[in-house]
Design an enzyme around this catalytic site. Structure first.
Site, short mmCIF file in Angstrom:
data_model
loop_
_atom_site.label_atom_id
_atom_site.label_comp_id
_atom_site.label_asym_id
_atom_site.label_seq_id
_atom_site.Cartn_x
_atom_site.Cartn_y
_atom_site.Cartn_z
N GLU A 238 1.83 -0.35 9.89
CA GLU A 238 0.12 -0.73 9.96
C GLU A 238 -0.30 0.45 10.90
O GLU A 238 -1.54 0.12 11.12
CB GLU A 238 -0.04 -2.01 11.08
CG GLU A 238 0.81 -2.63 9.84
CD GLU A 238 -0.39 -4.52 9.60
OE1 GLU A 238 -1.51 -4.22 10.21
OE2 GLU A 238 0.36 -5.32 9.69
N GLY A 239 0.16 1.70 9.90
CA GLY A 239 -1.05 2.96 10.92
C GLY A 239 0.13 2.98 12.20
O GLY A 239 -0.10 3.00 13.26
N LEU B 234 0.82 -0.74 -0.64
CA LEU B 234 -0.17 0.07 -0.22
C LEU B 234 1.24 1.52 0.25
O LEU B 234 0.28 2.55 -0.95
CB LEU B 234 -0.94 -0.27 1.06
CG LEU B 234 -1.75 1.29 1.42
CD1 LEU B 234 -2.87 1.57 0.40
CD2 LEU B 234 -2.34 1.27 2.58
N THR B 235 1.83 1.45 1.09
CA THR B 235 2.99 2.68 1.26
C THR B 235 3.95 2.72 -0.06
O THR B 235 4.09 2.25 -0.97
CB THR B 235 3.69 2.48 2.07
OG1 THR B 235 2.49 1.67 3.28
CG2 THR B 235 4.49 3.26 2.70
N SER C 64 1.09 7.63 5.49
CA SER C 64 -0.30 7.74 6.50
C SER C 64 -1.67 8.56 5.59
O SER C 64 -2.18 7.31 5.64
CB SER C 64 -0.06 9.00 7.86
OG SER C 64 1.01 8.67 8.15
N PRO D 104 6.10 5.87 -2.09
CA PRO D 104 7.51 7.62 -1.18
C PRO D 104 7.12 8.88 -0.91
O PRO D 104 6.59 9.22 0.63
CB PRO D 104 8.04 7.48 -2.08
CG PRO D 104 8.42 5.89 -2.55
CD PRO D 104 7.14 5.72 -2.56
N GLY E 253 21.65 -2.65 33.33
CA GLY E 253 22.68 -1.48 33.15
C GLY E 253 23.15 -1.87 32.33
O GLY E 253 22.66 -2.05 30.65
N ALA F 232 3.27 8.33 -0.12
CA ALA F 232 1.95 8.01 0.64
C ALA F 232 2.18 6.68 1.54
O ALA F 232 1.59 5.83 1.08
CB ALA F 232 1.21 7.57 -0.68
C1 LIG Z 1 9.52 -2.00 8.73
C2 LIG Z 1 8.48 -1.35 7.42
C3 LIG Z 1 7.66 -2.28 7.46
C4 LIG Z 1 6.65 -1.91 6.64
N1 LIG Z 1 5.67 -3.03 6.38
C5 LIG Z 1 4.42 -2.36 4.88
C6 LIG Z 1 4.15 -3.43 4.83
O1 LIG Z 1 4.52 -4.12 4.66
N2 LIG Z 1 2.86 -2.89 3.43
C7 LIG Z 1 3.02 -1.25 3.60
O2 LIG Z 1 1.77 -0.97 2.19
N3 LIG Z 1 3.43 -0.51 4.12
C8 LIG Z 1 4.02 -1.66 5.28
N4 LIG Z 1 5.30 -0.02 6.00
C9 LIG Z 1 4.84 1.04 5.97
C10 LIG Z 1 4.65 1.91 6.50
O3 LIG Z 1 2.80 1.62 7.32
C11 LIG Z 1 4.51 3.28 7.35
O4 LIG Z 1 5.68 3.55 7.05
C12 LIG Z 1 3.67 4.24 8.37
O5 LIG Z 1 2.18 4.18 8.08
C13 LIG Z 1 4.31 6.08 8.21
O6 LIG Z 1 4.30 6.00 6.60
P1 LIG Z 1 5.26 6.78 7.27
O7 LIG Z 1 5.67 6.16 7.03
O8 LIG Z 1 4.83 7.29 5.09
O9 LIG Z 1 5.13 8.22 7.38
P2 LIG Z 1 4.68 10.14 7.10
O10 LIG Z 1 3.39 9.44 7.11
O11 LIG Z 1 5.23 10.68 6.95
O12 LIG Z 1 4.44 10.07 9.01
C14 LIG Z 1 5.19 11.10 9.40
C15 LIG Z 1 5.60 11.49 10.74
O13 LIG Z 1 4.05 12.64 11.32
C16 LIG Z 1 2.58 11.17 11.74
N5 LIG Z 1 1.29 12.30 10.89
C17 LIG Z 1 1.53 11.89 9.89
N6 LIG Z 1 -0.54 12.04 9.65
C18 LIG Z 1 -0.32 12.79 10.70
C19 LIG Z 1 -1.52 13.54 11.30
N7 LIG Z 1 -3.42 12.93 10.34
N8 LIG Z 1 -1.66 13.75 12.38
C20 LIG Z 1 -1.13 13.46 13.89
N9 LIG Z 1 0.48 12.95 12.45
C21 LIG Z 1 0.37 12.72 11.52
C22 LIG Z 1 3.34 10.14 11.44
O14 LIG Z 1 2.32 9.43 12.44
C23 LIG Z 1 4.87 10.50 11.51
O15 LIG Z 1 5.17 10.60 13.39
C24 LIG Z 1 6.21 -0.29 6.76
C25 LIG Z 1 7.26 0.42 7.13
C26 LIG Z 1 8.59 0.09 7.59
C27 LIG Z 1 9.37 0.83 8.30
#
Ligand SMILES: Cc1cc2nc3c(=O)[nH]c(=O)nc-3n(C[C@H](O)[C@H](O)[C@H](O)COP(=O)(O)OP(=O)(O)OC[C@H]3O[C@@H](n4cnc5c(N)ncnc54)[C@H](O)[C@@H]3O)c2cc1C
Length: 391
Positions: free
Chosen positions: A369-370, A123-124, A130, A126, A345, A128
């Site tokens: 996962e969110g 789903l995720t 959250s 670069p 420690g 897209a």
């Molecule tokens: C090891 C790993 C495995 C993963 N596996 C998968 C997978 O199998 N499939 C898949 O699709 N994805 C996967 N992901 C993606 C993961 O779900 C996302 O990294 C996550 O949803 C956050 O997206 P982002 O990294 O782009 O952070 P961003 O969305 O850019 O967020 C950056 C910060 O802003 C905060 N933020 C964003 N929007 C809001 C809001 N509206 N209100 C308050 N705070 C907000 C976030 O909480 C975070 O602290 C994986 C990620 C990692 C690191």
């Protein structure tokens, strides 16, 4: 554990024995080398653990999210990478369980249940994270095929999965309502796995890019109808995040068990450090938080297991419980593992003891996962909905 049926207690005990005999001897090495542990996969296959959460009609054991949570928890108590194998099998198969046709279920679920085929969920992107509906991957219908162009990143099981559920926009102008979900097999022409990421924790699990360059996906692999993709993703995550909560509870329990045993053995000022009240209070808080997280997790799973399969929106209170469980359990795992390092420690900071690995592994449960910020939004919005304010 109170309230669990005998069948699940027996399952839990069997998984504990398996984790201690087959996973524990390898956990530090898997972390150090960051090599995907195919031997873990083989152990889980031999013990039918990929079958646990899947429906019986398709080769599963029909033990629902609660069964999947117990297995994930027990494996994660020893190594979060092992627990993640079960959690991601749930994540990758739930879209097919919830939205697949009978033919799609028959074709893919039995192979995933046996563990012959690993599943993944893409789903995720670069731009897209959250904001998952902001993805740029496109799918254009051409005759009996869809042609996919774009990329996914941060996908768990990238390169080791045989089946990927991938989300792409069939109608970009329609935003979230224009997103569709596809089953993409690893041999699809035009599909390739890109770069694999190096990570702080869960280092044996692969996390990487999925590249689509004119990838040709048969029309028969569309899940549900065009435009159902976002609903499929959300219905999946509402349920699957319980397995991440389970991973977190397992990590916390593993760190607590290790810290307790250490505190009984380690002597300073002429007596075991476990006799110092300052440490006893820490251990008591660690145990209390872990147990509270576990009970919330089991309550969430039991509530979600009452809901049927399908794409109908969950009652607000059910998705709220699942968000609460993931939020509370992952914050607990971070706190408890950090405290476990403190109990040891300076030794806790060293790779000879597993608590520093557990602390690194715990961090991801607050993110994927969110993120926990998003879980708080889910909880708050569902509370407001009960007051008549729209979600
Ligand atoms: C090891 C790993 C495995 C993963 N596996 C998968 C997978 O199998 N499939 C898949 O699709 N994805 C996967 N992901 C993606 C993961 O779900 C996302 O990294 C996550 O949803 C956050 O997206 P982002 O990294 O782009 O952070 P961003 O969305 O850019 O967020 C950056 C910060 O802003 C905060 N933020 C964003 N929007 C809001 C809001 N509206 N209100 C308050 N705070 C907000 C976030 O909480 C975070 O602290 C994986 C990620 C990692 C690191």
């Amino acid at each position: 554990m109170t309230g669990l049926p005998a069948e699940l207690l027996a399952l839990r005990q069997a998984v504990r024995e398996l984790a201690e005999s087959r996973i524990a001897p390898r956990a530090a090495e898997v972390d150090r080398t960051a090599q995907f542990p195919w031997d873990y996969v083989e152990a889980l296959r031999q013990h039918d653990l990929f079958r646990v959460g899947l429906p019986e009609a398709y080769g599963g054991l029909g033990l629902g999210l609660l069964g999947a949570a117990l297995v994930t928890e027990e494996l994660s108590r020893i190594d979060a990478v092992a627990g993640l194998l079960v959690a991601v099998q749930e994540l990758g198969t739930l879209p097919i369980v919830l939205a697949g046709s009978e033919e799609q279920k028959k074709e893919f679920l039995p192979r995933c249940a046996s563990g012959e085929c690993l599943a993944a969920f893409g789903l995720t992107e670069p731009e897209a994270g959250s904001d998952a509906a902001a993805g740029r991957t496109r799918a254009v219908r051409r005759g009996d095929e869809y042609v996919l162009d774009g990329m996914k990143h941060f996908v768990t099981n990238a390169g080791v999965a045989g089946v990927y559920v991938v989300f792409a926009h069939t109608d970009p102008a329609a935003g979230a309502r224009g997103m569709s979900a596809f089953i993409v097999t690893s041999d699809t022409p035009g599909f390739a796995v890109g770069r694999l990421q190096h990570k702080m924790g869960i280092r044996g699990s692969t996390t990487g890019e999925l590249l689509f360059d004119g990838a040709r996906v048969p029309r028969s692999r569309l899940l549900g109808r065009e435009g159902d993709g976002f609903r499929i993703a959300m219905a999946t995550l509402d349920r699957s995040r319980t397995t991440i909560a389970a991973q977190a509870v397992g990590i916390a329990q593993g760190a607590l068990d290790y810290a307790l045993a250490y505190a009984r053995e380690r002597r300073q000022f002429g007596r075991p450090i476990a006799e110092f009240e300052g440490l006893q209070f820490m251990l008591a808080d660690m145990a209390t938080r872990t147990e509270a997280a576990r009970q919330l997790l089991y309550a969430a799973c039991a509530r979600l297991d009452e809901e049927g399969e399908g794409l109908a929106r969950l009652p607000a209170e059910a998705s709220r419980l699942s968000a609460m469980a993931k939020l509370f359990a992952s914050d607990t795992a971070m706190q408890v593992t950090t405290d476990a390092v403190q109990v040891l420690g300076g030794y806790g900071y060293m790779v000879e003891h597993p608590v520093e690995r557990m602390m690194r592994d715990a961090k991801i449960t607050q993110i994927y996962e969110g993120t926990n910020q998003i879980q708080r939004l889910v909880v708050a919005r569902s509370l407001l909905e009960t007051l008549g304010v729209a979600r």
